[in-house]
Design a protein around this motif. Sequence first.
Motif: not given
Length: 75
Positions: A39-43, A64-68
Motif C-alpha cells: 500500500n506504500a508507494k515510492v514517490k 505510506a497509505e495514510d499519506g505520511k
Amino acid sequence: SPTDIPNNPKQNMTSDMKAVYWENDVEKVEVYATTLDSNAKVKSGTGKISLKEGQNKAEVVVVAEDGKTTKYARI
C-alpha cells in the motif's frame, strides 16, 4: 563497479544512510527502490543519477497509505 549493498530490506529499515564507492570514471548510477508494504508507494529518488567526484547524495522518498512521507535512504 560499486560495492554490493545487501538486498535485505528488513536489515536496513531503521538506517537512513548507505555508503557506496565507485571509481572516478563512473558518471551515472541507477537507483532502484521497492516498498515492503504493497500500500506504500515510492514517490521519488529512483532512476539515473549523475555523479560528480566526491560525495553524492540521493534520497528515496516513500509515501505510506495514510499519506505520511518518509525519506528512507541516502546514497
